[in-house]
Design a protein around this motif. Structure first.
Motif, PDB file in Angstrom:
ATOM      1  N   ARG B 142       9.872  11.664  -9.155  1.00 30.34           N
ATOM      2  CA  ARG B 142      10.136  11.806 -10.594  1.00 30.34           C
ATOM      3  C   ARG B 142       9.434  13.054 -11.116  1.00 30.34           C
ATOM      4  N   ARG B 146      11.137  16.610 -12.660  1.00 30.98           N
ATOM      5  CA  ARG B 146      10.839  17.215 -13.961  1.00 30.98           C
ATOM      6  C   ARG B 146      10.300  18.616 -13.804  1.00 30.98           C
ATOM      7  N   GLN B 259      15.379  12.558 -16.212  1.00 33.51           N
ATOM      8  CA  GLN B 259      14.990  11.199 -16.609  1.00 33.51           C
ATOM      9  C   GLN B 259      16.036  10.175 -16.194  1.00 33.51           C
ATOM     10  N   VAL B 262      16.379   5.791 -14.036  1.00 41.07           N
ATOM     11  CA  VAL B 262      15.197   4.943 -14.198  1.00 41.07           C
ATOM     12  C   VAL B 262      15.581   3.477 -14.008  1.00 41.07           C
TER      13      VAL B 262
END
Lengths: 502, 332
Positions: B142, B146, B259, B262
């Motif tokens: 993750r 980003r 994002q 998730v």
């Protein structure tokens, strides 16, 4: 305890056994491996709640159905594997399950004071807030005994308590046992060591094959007679009469060492040398902790700790580091616990039987179902297994059939060397006999076999030669004709040193 | 006895009492609910089914990899993050760097494979619990996703010289429909993934090894199964499938979203478990996961066409997962 019987499935492990302990005596429970000692103790400790027969405590019937109930009845068992919570303090362990409380909260100060008194009683001088795992094993055992005293146990059962202890620790334990005895507590003591029996026994009860043999005061049961009681029977004629097929050397091992996984402990196997010829059965005798199983695991490359020593397989020097390598070199290991280490219970018999040989049955990765089915059919007919039982999950099979599946797995790999660790454990008589016959056939085909068995007649009848181990070392070697039950047992208990016989 | 056991009816009966039968019953029940609450016939339209399948396909692809891992007795929590990471790699490679899809697609799959192989090696070789190893990978991937874009989404819409909006042809290909508009391409991709996973599980040595490891790792090792290798490869395969899911997700959304994905791993686990594959390892299979995927997909669709609000939908899904798993665990 009277008329105690217990069966696991179709296998009867105890039948009509009697046992009694008086306060203030050390009562030795003796017998070969598999004689039923542990099962008897587990019944007493409430671990096996279902059994036949009666247990009476102070003439009142009692039937502990859980370890907790047994403890309430005043029975405490110090198991071989200690049952302390290693990551908790001594004080917390001593009062586990029955903490001293004040207004619902654990009263640490009262617990620690009480814990200190208990440790004084067993003669252990350490800080009670120390975690159990920081103590040496001998001290842990004393903590366990202190726990039993804290529960006001009147009968203490010790299952081979000295197997992990050093000599001074053993002395300390014996001192404590004498004191417990003088307090009027009864002690049940299981051991395989002759010298311990000679030292501390008041009375001895012998079990054999799950049957009661007899009870006698220690003075009336000298070592030779005790061994005769333990071995008992004549070697029966239920074994196929084998010819020795041994010709060329299959395996030679020189100065084999298996270090202990725990640092600072003596090695599991020390300085063992032996050889097996193709078509020959080499029997490995020894009691628990003899290192015989570890020797096989070491040869099979299955131990995390690197063994040392030289190994020749069919004349070629090899060093086997993994089971995978062993399988590819034609070595097979039937472990002594098929459920834990032998079979994949959730898979079918067929999947199990082909598992070790998949690298040849599916050489390019993709499986050939017909080839697998043919292989399984061949194995099934050779081992007299019904085809239907190969489709089902192995978990549903009987012990004998499970063992046959485990054997089928190794047979499929066409091994040169077959290491058999208790091939008939937990197997009914019929299947046992079939397995004996197969073993005979395999040697005729030129397979070399190393056999471990705790059943003395099996060892004596099947082996061409016998090597006996005690505490990781070889204590005796004989040909079949030289060996006898009492000599093997004596050597297994460490009474003799290598140099006898051969 | 023997011939009774092998009659066709007896085989059907045994099939239905097994986990496969129960997974099928769950699916039929959900479909029956759909028939009853059909939202004025919406449930009977082909488009509804096409959309139900399209929406669940990404989860289904993740569940294929999850099945492989769960059969070994492990778990892969990283798939959602790996999906997002690969979606980022895919869109950045395609748009920002302008690479050919022939390079970007294999590259993206390799990123997924690498992530999986690392968690696999941590579990199999270093002995870290799968839950922890893949949790670490989940957080790491993750963060990496980003970092790649500086936290921004990467749009895959390209403005050409005439000022028209375009998407790269590969996206159009993935987001297309086949069979006279009756089946989405992502669903086809899912079915191919499921088919390949089935092929390996049921017909390859490696699949047998995965079952053996999940059933009894020590016995498998002692039978000469290459435990470390087989387990590592299971996680790597899960990574590759997460990458496939990431590419599909990016194509459908026409952007790479750091994002994204998730909690997708949780849906994937739910699918596998509803299918009836045991979390303890050693038992289960791809067929079950296919049934689980359909169950979850239709359940979600039926709730949404009946305009059940999102919040209630979540609660209902939770309840249904518990019921399905309870039904499955009535086994031994």
């Amino acid at each position: 305890m009277t008329g105690i019987g217990k069966s696991f499935g179709p296998v009867e492990v105890l039948r009509d056994v009697r046992f009694e302990v008086f306060g203030g005596e050390v009562h030795i429970l003796a017998g070969e491996n598999g004689a039923g000692k542990s099962t008897l103790i587990k019944i007493l400790a409430g671990i096996h709640p279902r059994y036949d027969g009666k247990i009476e405590i102070d003439a009142a019937p009692a039937s502990p159905t859980s370890p907790l109930e047994a403890a309430a009845l005043g029975i405490a068992v110090i198991h071989q594997e200690l049952s302390l919570v290693r990551s908790m303090s001594i004080a917390d362990n001593l009062f586990l399950g029955r903490p001293l409380t004040r207004k619902g909260f654990v009263d640490d100060r009262a617990q620690q004071a009480a814990a200190r008194r208990l440790l004084d009683e067993v003669g252990l001088d350490v800080d009670v807030t120390r975690h159990v795992e920081t103590l040496p094993i001998g001290a842990q055992q004393l903590v366990e005994i202190a726990k039993a005293l804290g529960q006001n146990a009147r009968v203490l059962v010790m299952d081979e308590p000295t197997s992990a202890l050093s000599a001074p620790e053993v002395e300390r334990l014996f001192g404590l046992i004498a004191r417990l005895k003088s307090q009027g507590r009864g002690i049940v003591y299981i051991t395989h060591k002759m010298e311990e029996i000679e030292r501390i026994a008041d009375r001895i009860t012998v079990l054999r094959d799950g049957r009661y043999v007899g009870t006698a005061p220690a003075a009336e049961l000298p070592t030779p007679k005790l061994i005769q009681w333990m071995v008992g029977r004549e070697v029966s004629q239920q074994f196929p009469r084998r010819q020795s097929h041994g010709l060329e050397e299959c395996l030679r091992v020189e100065r084999f060492h298996v270090p202990s996984p725990d640092r600072g402990k003596p090695p599991l196997v020390e300085d063992v040398s032996l050889d097996v010829r193709s078509g020959e059965i080499l029997g490995l005798g020894g009691l628990q902790g003899s290192g015989a199983s570890e020797l096989l695991w070491g040869l099979f490359g299955a131990l995390g700790t690197r063994p040392r020593g030289n190994v020749w397989l069919k004349g070629r020097r090899v060093s086997i580091h993994s089971p995978r390598e062993a399988v590819r070199r034609g070595v097979a290991l039937l472990t002594n616990d098929r459920k834990a280490t032998g079979l994949i219970l959730s898979m079918s018999g067929e999947a199990n039987a082909t598992l070790a040989d998949l690298w040849r049955l599916a050489p390019h990765g993709w499986r050939h179902r017909r080839r697998e089915q043919e292989a399984t059919r061949r194995l099934a007919s050779e081992l007299n297994l019904r085809a239907a039982s190969l489709e089902a999950e192995v978990a549903t099979l009987s012990g004998g059939n499970q063992q046959k599946v485990a054997l089928a797995k190794w047979l499929q790999t066409e091994p040169k060397l077959l290491l058999l660790d208790e091939p008939t454990r937990g197997v009914d008589v019929g299947a046992k006999h079939e397995i004996y016959e197969r073993i005979d056939q395999w040697t005729a085909q030129g397979i070399a076999i190393i056999l471990i068995t705790s059943e003395m007649p099996e060892l004596l009848a099947l082996s061409d030669r016998i090597v006996v181990m005690h505490r990781g070392r070889v204590t005796a070697r004989w040909t079949r004709d030289e060996a006898s039950a009492d000599r093997v047992l004596e050597a297994a208990m460490g009474k003799t040193r290598e140099g006898n016989g051969e | 006895m023997n011939d009774v056991k092998n009659t066709f009816l007896a085989k059907c009966y045994r099939g239905l009492t097994g986990p496969g039968g129960r997974a099928l019953v769950a699916l039929v029940l959900v479909l029956a609910i759909g028939v009853v609450f059909n939202a004025d016939g919406v449930f009977f339209k082909v488009g509804t089914h096409r959309d139900a399948l399209r929406q669940v396909s990404v989860y289904g692809i993740l569940a294929c990899g999850m099945t492989l891992v769960i059969i070994t007795g492990g778990i892969d929590l990283a798939v959602g993050s790996v999906l997002a990471l690969v979606a980022m790699c895919f869109s950045i490679g395609l748009i920002r760097w302008g690479w050919s899809p022939w390079l970007v697609v294999p590259g993206s799959l390799a990123v997924g494979a690498a992530c999986g192989a690392v968690s696999g090696a941590l579990t199999a070789r270093c002995g870290i619990q799968p839950f922890i190893a893949t949790l670490a990978m989940m957080v790491f991937a993750r963060g990496l996703a980003r970092t790649l874009s500086g936290g921004e989404k990467v749009s895959m819409l390209v403005v050409d010289s005439q000022g028209n909006l375009h998407v790269p042809p590969i996206l159009r290909w993935i987001d297309t429909r086949v069979l006279h508009d009756n089946l989405s391409m992502v669903t086809v991709i899912f079915l191919v993934c499921a088919g390949l996973s089935w092929l390996f599980l049921a017909r390859h040595r490696w699949g047998r090894e995965l079952y053996a490891i999940g059933g009894n790792e020590e016995a498998a090792r002692l039978s000469g199964v290459p435990v470390v290798w087989a387990k590592t490869m299971a996680y790597a395969a899960s990574g590759v499938l997460a990458a496939v899911a990431g590419i599909c997700q990016a194509a459908q959304e026409q952007q790479g979203d750091p994002q994204g994905g998730v909690a997708y791993e949780l849906t994937a686990i739910a699918i596998v478990v509803i299918g009836g594959t045991s979390l303890m390892g050693g038992r289960g299979g791809m067929g079950l996961t296919l049934l689980g995927t359909l169950t979850i997909g239709y359940l979600d669709k039926i709730l949404s066409i009946n305009a059940v609000p999102e919040a209630s939908r979540l609660m209902l899904t939770g309840v249904i997962i518990v019921v399905a798993v309870l039904a499955q665990s009535r086994r031994r």
